[in-house]
Write a protein that holds these residues in place. Structure first.
Motif, PDB file in Angstrom:
ATOM      1  N   ALA A   3       0.838  -1.202   0.000  1.00 26.40           N
ATOM      2  CA  ALA A   3       0.000   0.000   0.000  1.00 26.40           C
ATOM      3  C   ALA A   3       0.870   1.249   0.000  1.00 26.40           C
ATOM      4  CB  ALA A   3      -0.923  -0.005   1.213  1.00 26.40           C
ATOM      5  N   ILE A   4       1.964   1.217   0.718  1.00 27.67           N
ATOM      6  CA  ILE A   4       2.865   2.375   0.779  1.00 27.67           C
ATOM      7  C   ILE A   4       3.527   2.584  -0.584  1.00 27.67           C
ATOM      8  CG2 ILE A   4       5.016   3.246   1.775  1.00 27.67           C
ATOM      9  CD1 ILE A   4       4.092   1.899   4.427  1.00 27.67           C
ATOM     10  N   GLN A   5       4.017   1.519  -1.178  1.00 25.97           N
ATOM     11  CA  GLN A   5       4.674   1.626  -2.479  1.00 25.97           C
ATOM     12  C   GLN A   5       3.715   2.127  -3.549  1.00 25.97           C
ATOM     13  OE1 GLN A   5       6.150  -2.369  -2.756  1.00 25.97           O
ATOM     14  NE2 GLN A   5       8.132  -1.831  -1.869  1.00 25.97           N
ATOM     15  N   GLN A   6       2.463   1.724  -3.445  1.00 23.57           N
ATOM     16  CA  GLN A   6       1.469   2.142  -4.431  1.00 23.57           C
ATOM     17  C   GLN A   6       0.797   3.465  -4.060  1.00 23.57           C
ATOM     18  OE1 GLN A   6      -1.272  -1.079  -5.145  1.00 23.57           O
ATOM     19  NE2 GLN A   6       0.380  -2.538  -5.451  1.00 23.57           N
ATOM     20  N   GLY A   7       1.057   3.947  -2.849  1.00 20.45           N
ATOM     21  CA  GLY A   7       0.445   5.184  -2.392  1.00 20.45           C
ATOM     22  C   GLY A   7      -1.057   5.054  -2.212  1.00 20.45           C
ATOM     23  N   GLU A   8      -1.489   3.851  -1.859  1.00 18.66           N
ATOM     24  CA  GLU A   8      -2.913   3.570  -1.727  1.00 18.66           C
ATOM     25  C   GLU A   8      -3.389   3.802  -0.301  1.00 18.66           C
ATOM     26  OE1 GLU A   8      -5.972  -0.156  -2.326  1.00 18.66           O
ATOM     27  OE2 GLU A   8      -4.148  -0.071  -3.498  1.00 18.66           O
ATOM     28  N   GLN A   9      -4.376   4.675  -0.161  1.00 15.78           N
ATOM     29  CA  GLN A   9      -4.924   4.954   1.156  1.00 15.78           C
ATOM     30  C   GLN A   9      -5.839   3.807   1.580  1.00 15.78           C
ATOM     31  OE1 GLN A   9      -7.736   8.314   2.009  1.00 15.78           O
ATOM     32  NE2 GLN A   9      -5.872   9.102   2.947  1.00 15.78           N
ATOM     33  N   LEU A  10      -5.550   3.236   2.732  1.00 10.26           N
ATOM     34  CA  LEU A  10      -6.318   2.105   3.226  1.00 10.26           C
ATOM     35  C   LEU A  10      -7.562   2.552   3.987  1.00 10.26           C
ATOM     36  CD1 LEU A  10      -6.337  -0.983   3.383  1.00 10.26           C
ATOM     37  CD2 LEU A  10      -5.114  -0.783   5.542  1.00 10.26           C
ATOM     38  N   ASN A  11      -7.409   3.550   4.826  1.00 10.11           N
ATOM     39  CA  ASN A  11      -8.531   4.014   5.635  1.00 10.11           C
ATOM     40  C   ASN A  11      -8.426   5.526   5.806  1.00 10.11           C
ATOM     41  OD1 ASN A  11     -10.353   4.679   7.670  1.00 10.11           O
ATOM     42  ND2 ASN A  11     -10.017   2.794   8.797  1.00 10.11           N
ATOM     43  N   SER A  12      -9.263   6.255   5.108  1.00  7.81           N
ATOM     44  CA  SER A  12      -9.190   7.718   5.156  1.00  7.81           C
ATOM     45  C   SER A  12      -9.473   8.268   6.552  1.00  7.81           C
ATOM     46  CB  SER A  12     -10.143   8.336   4.139  1.00  7.81           C
ATOM     47  OG  SER A  12     -11.475   7.964   4.417  1.00  7.81           O
ATOM     48  N   ASN A  13     -10.214   7.525   7.374  1.00  5.54           N
ATOM     49  CA  ASN A  13     -10.492   7.970   8.745  1.00  5.54           C
ATOM     50  C   ASN A  13      -9.232   7.969   9.605  1.00  5.54           C
ATOM     51  OD1 ASN A  13     -13.243   8.299   8.242  1.00  5.54           O
ATOM     52  ND2 ASN A  13     -13.677   6.168   8.725  1.00  5.54           N
ATOM     53  N   ASN A  14      -8.275   7.118   9.253  1.00  5.91           N
ATOM     54  CA  ASN A  14      -7.027   7.039  10.018  1.00  5.91           C
ATOM     55  C   ASN A  14      -5.905   7.878   9.418  1.00  5.91           C
ATOM     56  OD1 ASN A  14      -8.035   5.284  11.972  1.00  5.91           O
ATOM     57  ND2 ASN A  14      -7.424   3.460  10.853  1.00  5.91           N
ATOM     58  N   ALA A  15      -6.107   8.445   8.246  1.00  2.02           N
ATOM     59  CA  ALA A  15      -5.063   9.226   7.586  1.00  2.02           C
ATOM     60  C   ALA A  15      -4.770  10.484   8.391  1.00  2.02           C
ATOM     61  CB  ALA A  15      -5.495   9.571   6.168  1.00  2.02           C
ATOM     62  N   ARG A  16      -3.500  10.662   8.726  1.00  2.00           N
ATOM     63  CA  ARG A  16      -3.107  11.819   9.535  1.00  2.00           C
ATOM     64  C   ARG A  16      -1.587  11.961   9.509  1.00  2.00           C
ATOM     65  NH1 ARG A  16      -4.054   7.363  12.463  1.00  2.00           N
ATOM     66  NH2 ARG A  16      -2.838   6.849  14.306  1.00  2.00           N
ATOM     67  N   ALA A  17      -1.116  13.053  10.053  1.00  2.00           N
ATOM     68  CA  ALA A  17       0.328  13.253  10.200  1.00  2.00           C
ATOM     69  C   ALA A  17       0.849  12.298  11.264  1.00  2.00           C
ATOM     70  CB  ALA A  17       0.612  14.695  10.591  1.00  2.00           C
ATOM     71  N   ILE A  18       2.112  11.987  11.175  1.00  2.00           N
ATOM     72  CA  ILE A  18       2.733  11.089  12.152  1.00  2.00           C
ATOM     73  C   ILE A  18       2.618  11.692  13.558  1.00  2.00           C
ATOM     74  CG2 ILE A  18       5.069  12.023  11.937  1.00  2.00           C
ATOM     75  CD1 ILE A  18       6.024   9.042  11.987  1.00  2.00           C
ATOM     76  N   SER A  19       2.462  10.844  14.547  1.00  2.00           N
ATOM     77  CA  SER A  19       2.265  11.329  15.918  1.00  2.00           C
ATOM     78  C   SER A  19       3.567  11.857  16.524  1.00  2.00           C
ATOM     79  CB  SER A  19       1.713  10.210  16.799  1.00  2.00           C
ATOM     80  OG  SER A  19       2.714   9.242  17.049  1.00  2.00           O
ATOM     81  N   ASN A  20       3.413  12.752  17.494  1.00  3.38           N
ATOM     82  CA  ASN A  20       4.583  13.272  18.209  1.00  3.38           C
ATOM     83  C   ASN A  20       5.324  12.159  18.933  1.00  3.38           C
ATOM     84  OD1 ASN A  20       4.220  15.926  17.378  1.00  3.38           O
ATOM     85  ND2 ASN A  20       2.851  16.388  19.081  1.00  3.38           N
ATOM     86  N   ASP A  21       4.596  11.150  19.413  1.00  6.43           N
ATOM     87  CA  ASP A  21       5.247  10.014  20.074  1.00  6.43           C
ATOM     88  C   ASP A  21       6.177   9.288  19.114  1.00  6.43           C
ATOM     89  OD1 ASP A  21       4.053  10.461  22.526  1.00  6.43           O
ATOM     90  OD2 ASP A  21       2.432   9.025  22.186  1.00  6.43           O
ATOM     91  N   GLU A  22       5.742   9.120  17.863  1.00  6.47           N
ATOM     92  CA  GLU A  22       6.582   8.447  16.866  1.00  6.47           C
ATOM     93  C   GLU A  22       7.820   9.270  16.536  1.00  6.47           C
ATOM     94  OE1 GLU A  22       6.465   5.469  16.020  1.00  6.47           O
ATOM     95  OE2 GLU A  22       4.396   4.831  16.241  1.00  6.47           O
ATOM     96  N   ILE A  23       7.656  10.580  16.493  1.00 11.65           N
ATOM     97  CA  ILE A  23       8.799  11.452  16.240  1.00 11.65           C
ATOM     98  C   ILE A  23       9.810  11.311  17.367  1.00 11.65           C
ATOM     99  CG2 ILE A  23       9.525  13.869  16.054  1.00 11.65           C
ATOM    100  CD1 ILE A  23       6.794  14.352  14.629  1.00 11.65           C
ATOM    101  N   LEU A  24       9.326  11.317  18.603  1.00 13.09           N
ATOM    102  CA  LEU A  24      10.203  11.133  19.761  1.00 13.09           C
ATOM    103  C   LEU A  24      10.857   9.754  19.735  1.00 13.09           C
ATOM    104  CD1 LEU A  24      11.377  12.108  22.431  1.00 13.09           C
ATOM    105  CD2 LEU A  24       9.281  11.314  23.544  1.00 13.09           C
ATOM    106  N   GLN A  47       6.115   7.491   8.350  1.00 16.20           N
ATOM    107  CA  GLN A  47       5.361   8.713   8.057  1.00 16.20           C
ATOM    108  C   GLN A  47       4.325   8.456   6.973  1.00 16.20           C
ATOM    109  OE1 GLN A  47       8.727  11.390   7.221  1.00 16.20           O
ATOM    110  NE2 GLN A  47       7.688  12.852   8.549  1.00 16.20           N
ATOM    111  N   ARG A  48       4.736   7.769   5.933  1.00 17.76           N
ATOM    112  CA  ARG A  48       3.835   7.482   4.817  1.00 17.76           C
ATOM    113  C   ARG A  48       2.681   6.586   5.266  1.00 17.76           C
ATOM    114  NH1 ARG A  48       1.479   9.648   1.050  1.00 17.76           N
ATOM    115  NH2 ARG A  48       1.389   8.591  -0.933  1.00 17.76           N
ATOM    116  N   ALA A  49       2.972   5.630   6.148  1.00 13.74           N
ATOM    117  CA  ALA A  49       1.927   4.748   6.671  1.00 13.74           C
ATOM    118  C   ALA A  49       0.858   5.556   7.402  1.00 13.74           C
ATOM    119  CB  ALA A  49       2.530   3.695   7.591  1.00 13.74           C
ATOM    120  N   TYR A  50       1.277   6.530   8.191  1.00 16.83           N
ATOM    121  CA  TYR A  50       0.313   7.401   8.873  1.00 16.83           C
ATOM    122  C   TYR A  50      -0.508   8.190   7.857  1.00 16.83           C
ATOM    123  CZ  TYR A  50       1.509   6.934  13.833  1.00 16.83           C
ATOM    124  OH  TYR A  50       1.651   6.487  15.110  1.00 16.83           O
ATOM    125  N   GLU A  51       0.161   8.775   6.867  1.00 21.37           N
ATOM    126  CA  GLU A  51      -0.521   9.592   5.871  1.00 21.37           C
ATOM    127  C   GLU A  51      -1.560   8.802   5.076  1.00 21.37           C
ATOM    128  OE1 GLU A  51       2.761  10.989   3.579  1.00 21.37           O
ATOM    129  OE2 GLU A  51       3.384  12.428   5.108  1.00 21.37           O
TER     130      GLU A  51
END
Length: 69
Positions: A3-24, A47-51
């Motif tokens: 899905a990441i390689q194809q840029g396919e959105q799996l669930n638009s309800n979950n699409a968001r920027a990466i969390s601050n916890d993941e950045i940390l 990051q792409r998985a979150y998006e």
């Protein structure tokens, strides 16, 4: 990864920027393992998985992906 390689959105309800916890978590990972091409690829993939909505509301990566192959 499909899905990441194809840029396919799996669930638009979950699409968001990466969390601050993941950045940390990524900063800690790089402190312990060093900054490398592998660590940058790891983080950009996450990051792409979150998006694309591949990470659910609890921060768990969706385990199943049905390819349209």
């Amino acid at each position: 990864m499909g899905a990441i390689q194809q840029g396919e959105q799996l669930n638009s309800n979950n699409a968001r920027a990466i969390s601050n916890d993941e950045i940390l978590n990524n900063r800690i990972y790089e402190q312990h393992n060093g900054v490398s091409a592998e660590s940058r690829f790891r983080f950009s993939t996450l990051q792409r998985a979150y998006e694309l909505g591949l990470v659910d509301s609890t921060g768990v990566l969706t385990s199943s992906y049905r390819s349209k192959a």
